[in-house]
Write a protein that holds these residues in place. Structure first.
Motif, PDB file in Angstrom:
ATOM      1  N   SER A 189      34.202  61.113  34.916  1.00 38.57           N
ATOM      2  CA  SER A 189      33.847  60.025  35.824  1.00 38.57           C
ATOM      3  C   SER A 189      32.392  59.630  35.639  1.00 38.57           C
ATOM      4  O   SER A 189      31.567  60.415  35.147  1.00 38.57           O
ATOM      5  CB  SER A 189      34.075  60.440  37.287  1.00 38.57           C
ATOM      6  N   GLY A 190      32.086  58.417  36.038  1.00 41.88           N
ATOM      7  CA  GLY A 190      30.710  57.948  35.972  1.00 41.88           C
ATOM      8  C   GLY A 190      30.508  56.724  36.837  1.00 41.88           C
ATOM      9  O   GLY A 190      31.471  56.088  37.285  1.00 41.88           O
ATOM     10  N   THR A 191      29.262  56.391  37.082  1.00 40.29           N
ATOM     11  CA  THR A 191      28.908  55.200  37.852  1.00 40.29           C
ATOM     12  C   THR A 191      27.848  54.413  37.085  1.00 40.29           C
ATOM     13  O   THR A 191      26.829  54.973  36.671  1.00 40.29           O
ATOM     14  CB  THR A 191      28.366  55.566  39.242  1.00 40.29           C
ATOM     15  N   ILE A 192      28.127  53.136  36.891  1.00 35.49           N
ATOM     16  CA  ILE A 192      27.198  52.226  36.226  1.00 35.49           C
ATOM     17  C   ILE A 192      26.423  51.460  37.299  1.00 35.49           C
ATOM     18  O   ILE A 192      27.017  50.951  38.247  1.00 35.49           O
ATOM     19  CB  ILE A 192      27.939  51.205  35.344  1.00 35.49           C
ATOM     20  N   THR A 193      25.118  51.374  37.148  1.00 36.88           N
ATOM     21  CA  THR A 193      24.285  50.545  38.024  1.00 36.88           C
ATOM     22  C   THR A 193      23.630  49.467  37.181  1.00 36.88           C
ATOM     23  O   THR A 193      22.939  49.771  36.195  1.00 36.88           O
ATOM     24  CB  THR A 193      23.207  51.380  38.730  1.00 36.88           C
ATOM     25  N   VAL A 194      23.874  48.221  37.544  1.00 36.40           N
ATOM     26  CA  VAL A 194      23.274  47.082  36.855  1.00 36.40           C
ATOM     27  C   VAL A 194      22.184  46.495  37.747  1.00 36.40           C
ATOM     28  O   VAL A 194      22.442  46.191  38.923  1.00 36.40           O
ATOM     29  CB  VAL A 194      24.325  46.006  36.518  1.00 36.40           C
ATOM     30  N   GLN A 195      20.998  46.349  37.190  1.00 35.14           N
ATOM     31  CA  GLN A 195      19.864  45.832  37.953  1.00 35.14           C
ATOM     32  C   GLN A 195      19.733  44.322  37.751  1.00 35.14           C
ATOM     33  O   GLN A 195      19.772  43.825  36.629  1.00 35.14           O
ATOM     34  CB  GLN A 195      18.572  46.517  37.511  1.00 35.14           C
ATOM     35  N   GLY A 196      19.611  43.594  38.845  1.00 34.08           N
ATOM     36  CA  GLY A 196      19.387  42.157  38.784  1.00 34.08           C
ATOM     37  C   GLY A 196      18.131  41.777  39.545  1.00 34.08           C
ATOM     38  O   GLY A 196      17.254  42.606  39.775  1.00 34.08           O
ATOM     39  N   VAL A 197      18.060  40.518  39.926  1.00 34.79           N
ATOM     40  CA  VAL A 197      16.954  40.024  40.752  1.00 34.79           C
ATOM     41  C   VAL A 197      17.562  39.298  41.943  1.00 34.79           C
ATOM     42  O   VAL A 197      18.339  38.350  41.778  1.00 34.79           O
ATOM     43  CB  VAL A 197      16.034  39.071  39.967  1.00 34.79           C
ATOM     44  N   GLN A 198      17.238  39.765  43.129  1.00 32.37           N
ATOM     45  CA  GLN A 198      17.797  39.165  44.339  1.00 32.37           C
ATOM     46  C   GLN A 198      17.259  37.749  44.542  1.00 32.37           C
ATOM     47  O   GLN A 198      16.121  37.441  44.188  1.00 32.37           O
ATOM     48  CB  GLN A 198      17.453  40.030  45.548  1.00 32.37           C
ATOM     49  N   GLY A 199      18.101  36.908  45.109  1.00 34.48           N
ATOM     50  CA  GLY A 199      17.645  35.552  45.363  1.00 34.48           C
ATOM     51  C   GLY A 199      18.643  34.763  46.186  1.00 34.48           C
ATOM     52  O   GLY A 199      19.717  35.265  46.565  1.00 34.48           O
ATOM     53  N   HIS A 200      18.316  33.513  46.445  1.00 29.06           N
ATOM     54  CA  HIS A 200      19.172  32.617  47.228  1.00 29.06           C
ATOM     55  C   HIS A 200      20.271  32.066  46.321  1.00 29.06           C
ATOM     56  O   HIS A 200      20.017  31.678  45.172  1.00 29.06           O
ATOM     57  CB  HIS A 200      18.332  31.466  47.796  1.00 29.06           C
ATOM     58  N   ALA A 201      21.497  32.046  46.842  1.00 30.36           N
ATOM     59  CA  ALA A 201      22.623  31.578  46.044  1.00 30.36           C
ATOM     60  C   ALA A 201      22.469  30.121  45.620  1.00 30.36           C
ATOM     61  O   ALA A 201      23.039  29.683  44.614  1.00 30.36           O
ATOM     62  CB  ALA A 201      23.927  31.758  46.815  1.00 30.36           C
ATOM     63  N   TYR A 203      19.659  28.835  44.611  1.00 33.03           N
ATOM     64  CA  TYR A 203      18.603  28.750  43.611  1.00 33.03           C
ATOM     65  C   TYR A 203      18.805  29.841  42.547  1.00 33.03           C
ATOM     66  O   TYR A 203      17.968  30.739  42.383  1.00 33.03           O
ATOM     67  CB  TYR A 203      17.239  28.900  44.275  1.00 33.03           C
ATOM     68  N   PRO A 204      19.900  29.774  41.829  1.00 31.37           N
ATOM     69  CA  PRO A 204      20.224  30.853  40.879  1.00 31.37           C
ATOM     70  C   PRO A 204      19.214  30.981  39.747  1.00 31.37           C
ATOM     71  O   PRO A 204      19.107  32.067  39.153  1.00 31.37           O
ATOM     72  CB  PRO A 204      21.603  30.447  40.360  1.00 31.37           C
ATOM     73  N   HIS A 205      18.480  29.925  39.436  1.00 25.66           N
ATOM     74  CA  HIS A 205      17.505  30.007  38.348  1.00 25.66           C
ATOM     75  C   HIS A 205      16.337  30.929  38.697  1.00 25.66           C
ATOM     76  O   HIS A 205      15.580  31.351  37.817  1.00 25.66           O
ATOM     77  CB  HIS A 205      16.981  28.603  38.010  1.00 25.66           C
ATOM     78  N   LEU A 206      16.194  31.240  39.985  1.00 24.67           N
ATOM     79  CA  LEU A 206      15.143  32.154  40.412  1.00 24.67           C
ATOM     80  C   LEU A 206      15.620  33.607  40.545  1.00 24.67           C
ATOM     81  O   LEU A 206      14.839  34.477  40.920  1.00 24.67           O
ATOM     82  CB  LEU A 206      14.572  31.688  41.759  1.00 24.67           C
ATOM     83  N   ALA A 207      16.888  33.822  40.255  1.00 23.00           N
ATOM     84  CA  ALA A 207      17.467  35.163  40.422  1.00 23.00           C
ATOM     85  C   ALA A 207      18.257  35.555  39.179  1.00 23.00           C
ATOM     86  O   ALA A 207      18.490  34.733  38.287  1.00 23.00           O
ATOM     87  CB  ALA A 207      18.370  35.186  41.654  1.00 23.00           C
ATOM     88  N   ASP A 208      18.641  36.810  39.116  1.00 20.95           N
ATOM     89  CA  ASP A 208      19.580  37.300  38.097  1.00 20.95           C
ATOM     90  C   ASP A 208      20.702  38.013  38.829  1.00 20.95           C
ATOM     91  O   ASP A 208      20.449  39.004  39.542  1.00 20.95           O
ATOM     92  CB  ASP A 208      18.897  38.276  37.136  1.00 20.95           C
ATOM     93  N   ILE A 253      22.209  36.355  46.420  1.00 28.21           N
ATOM     94  CA  ILE A 253      22.514  37.028  45.154  1.00 28.21           C
ATOM     95  C   ILE A 253      21.981  38.448  45.252  1.00 28.21           C
ATOM     96  O   ILE A 253      20.798  38.655  45.572  1.00 28.21           O
ATOM     97  CB  ILE A 253      21.856  36.279  43.977  1.00 28.21           C
ATOM     98  N   PRO A 254      22.819  39.458  45.024  1.00 25.84           N
ATOM     99  CA  PRO A 254      22.370  40.843  45.241  1.00 25.84           C
ATOM    100  C   PRO A 254      21.377  41.301  44.183  1.00 25.84           C
ATOM    101  O   PRO A 254      21.300  40.749  43.081  1.00 25.84           O
ATOM    102  CB  PRO A 254      23.670  41.645  45.155  1.00 25.84           C
ATOM    103  N   GLU A 255      20.650  42.354  44.539  1.00 29.06           N
ATOM    104  CA  GLU A 255      19.652  42.915  43.631  1.00 29.06           C
ATOM    105  C   GLU A 255      20.286  43.814  42.580  1.00 29.06           C
ATOM    106  O   GLU A 255      19.805  43.897  41.447  1.00 29.06           O
ATOM    107  CB  GLU A 255      18.602  43.701  44.422  1.00 29.06           C
ATOM    108  N   LYS A 256      21.349  44.500  42.948  1.00 28.18           N
ATOM    109  CA  LYS A 256      22.004  45.381  41.990  1.00 28.18           C
ATOM    110  C   LYS A 256      23.490  45.472  42.301  1.00 28.18           C
ATOM    111  O   LYS A 256      23.936  45.152  43.410  1.00 28.18           O
ATOM    112  CB  LYS A 256      21.383  46.783  41.997  1.00 28.18           C
ATOM    113  N   ALA A 257      24.233  45.903  41.316  1.00 32.21           N
ATOM    114  CA  ALA A 257      25.681  46.098  41.470  1.00 32.21           C
ATOM    115  C   ALA A 257      26.063  47.408  40.807  1.00 32.21           C
ATOM    116  O   ALA A 257      25.479  47.800  39.788  1.00 32.21           O
ATOM    117  CB  ALA A 257      26.447  44.937  40.836  1.00 32.21           C
ATOM    118  N   THR A 258      27.013  48.109  41.389  1.00 28.50           N
ATOM    119  CA  THR A 258      27.484  49.377  40.827  1.00 28.50           C
ATOM    120  C   THR A 258      28.982  49.315  40.574  1.00 28.50           C
ATOM    121  O   THR A 258      29.713  48.584  41.246  1.00 28.50           O
ATOM    122  CB  THR A 258      27.182  50.563  41.757  1.00 28.50           C
TER     123      THR A 258
END
Length: 397
Positions: A189-201, A203-208, A253-258
């Motif tokens: 088993s394992g867990t993947i964590t993907v890091q993004g950049v939080q922002g307003h839905a 204004y997606p160009h300001l977030a990841d 837009i969330p900061e991270k997803a697992t």
């Protein structure tokens, strides 16, 4: 009551509410069955920081010769909504030729039958020409930390050595005689964590958005297949079991997803080679696509599960042949050898001796109204008794 009656043995065990990790009186009851047969019984409590203490039992009859171990667990899963049961889950009520109760199938029934089998053998032939031991634990249905692995280590440090082991887990899908488990797939088993950049839905160009990345990575894990199976094992299979962002706002837009995953793998892989393949796939997917066009590759981390279960296959002909012949002599059916299903405590035992699994029909295990046919208890006891005789006869050759 004598220990030769599997129905009475099982009723006694079911009436002990041994929900993991509680002993519930089950090991006390088992000791009372085994001691009169001449077994030397030991109780051992295993501990681990951060986990509940677990009581276990080890008993041995004989002190030399070929040594056959029977392994199992007296702990059971919770009963759930007891009002949904036809009979109270720890009352061991018999109705229409069936015995109801939590643990009837998984796996107090197997223990009750093996006790009856060895009791009948002793009554008819005396003690086996060798040794028989019971290795019974109390956390198989839980984290499996303070049970079989520690009890095996404790016994081995005392000088115990085994030539073969039978685990009494319910292995038969439809009727007794269907299936012997002679191996198990591995589990990682394992867990993947993907890091993004939080922002307003808006204004997606300001977030990841890390959700984009986690979907890319999990798709790479699920396709293409890891392999196409082997002669003894079905294909390895990876399932993504959770995807989470912990986000309660629909316009953020969330900061991270697992994403968590589990793979059941065959003997094509080891833990090390499988981890390397998973990382290769993730690296390739992360490099191939960014969270948005023109952005940097996906940033991720992997946290592996605390303990992988290793794949194994038992090839001990004397053990498999003795059990197969015993099953066929009682049921007239030749059992299939299988490595299907989940993991069991056999994954720990295989490091000490050859191990196979054979027990009751598993259709009602963990269900409301878990139950076993009285006829199956008698049949399994007859199979176990025949197996004991055949295994010791073959071991002497």
């Amino acid at each position: 009551m004598t220990a030769t009656d599997p129905v009475a043995n099982l009723q006694t065990l079911i009436r002990c509410p041994s929900v993991t990790p509680a002993e519930g009186g089950a090991l006390v009851a088992l000791e009372a069955m085994l001691a009169p047969l001449g077994f030397e019984v030991h109780r051992m409590t295993a501990t681990e920081p951060g986990t509940p203490d677990v009581e276990n039992l080890y008993a041995r009859l004989g002190d030399d010769g070929p040594h056959l171990m029977f392994a199992g667990h007296t702990d059971v899963v919770p009963a759930g909504d007891e009002a949904s049961w036809r009979h109270p889950p720890f009352a061991a009520v018999i109705e229409d030729g069936e015995l109801f109760g939590r643990g009837a199938v998984d796996m107090k029934g197997g223990i009750a039958c093996f006790v009856a089998a060895i009791a009948r053998h002793v009554a008819r032939h005396g003690a086996p020409k060798g040794s028989v031991s019971f290795l019974i634990t109390g956390d198989e249905e839980g984290p499996s930390i303070n049970g079989t692995s520690k009890l095996l280590q404790w016994a081995a440090e005392r000088g115990e050595r085994w030539d073969a082991c039978l685990v009494g887990e319910p292995t038969n899908p439809d009727q007794l005689g269907d299936m012997i488990k002679n191996g198990r797939r591995g589990s990682l088993s394992g867990t993947i964590t993907v890091q993004g950049v939080q922002g307003h839905a808006a204004y997606p160009h300001l977030a990841d958005n890390p959700v984009r990345g986690v979907l890319q990575l999990t798709q790479a894990l699920m396709d293409p297949p890891f392999d196409h199976g082997t002669d003894s094992f079905q294909p390895s299979n990876l399932e993504v079991t959770t995807i989470d962002v912990g986000n309660k706002a629909v316009n953020v837009i969330p900061e991270k997803a697992t994403a968590s995953f589990n793979i059941r793998f065959n003997d094509t892989w080891t833990e090390e080679t499988l981890k390397a393949e998973i990382l290769r796939r993730l690296d390739q997917a992360a490099t191939a696509g960014a969270l948005r066009p023109g952005r940097q590759p996906v940033r991720y981390q992997v946290a592996w599960g605390a303990r992988a279960s290793h794949v194994f296959l038992t090839r001990n002909n004397a053990l498999i042949a003795s059990l197969s012949a015993a099953v066929e002599s009682v049921t007239t059916r030749a059992p299939t050898l299988s490595t299907t299903g989940g993991t069991s405590d056999a994954r720990f035992i295989k490091d000490y001796c050859p191990v196979v699994e054979f027990g009751l029909v598993g259709q009602t295990m963990h269900m409301v109204n878990e139950r076993v046919a009285l006829a199956d208890l008698e049949t399994l006891t007859a199979i176990y008794e025949a197996f004991i005789e055949r295994w010791f006869a073959n071991a002497e050759l």
